[in-house]
Design a protein around this motif. Sequence first.
Motif: not given
Length: 124
Positions: A96-124
């Motif tokens: 999450a971030d309060q930024g509003v510029i599309l080019s910035s909001m596709t860049m991970r370094d622009q975000y101030d807040y992060w969750g802990q992550g959840t694992l997705v595994t897709v088997s073939s």
Amino acid sequence: VQLQASGGGMVQAGGSLRLSCAASGDTFSKYTRGWFRQAPGKEREFVAVIFRNAGTYYANSVKGRFTISRDNARNMVYLQMDSLKPEDTAVYYCAADQGVILSSMTMRDQYDYWGQGTLVTVSS
């Protein structure tokens, strides 16, 4: 400010999963919300973003298969993932971030807040 991602799991190729990200500690309706993912041995990459006005943007690799949405009343953001492929396997992070510029909001370094992550595994 805290973000909590959930909903990951194991699924076969072609299947679907819905990730959720709960936010607390602020009024998140004013925030841009994003999803990123990190596969083993790779850098964290952009997946999708949803802005305050509900505008969305997707990485080319997921366009047409994934849908990001938000529920401001519940401070939630979702990532519906359909037609999953083995290459979608990764740890998925919400941000999450309060930024509003599309080019910035596709860049991970622009975000101030992060969750802990959840694992997705897709088997073939």
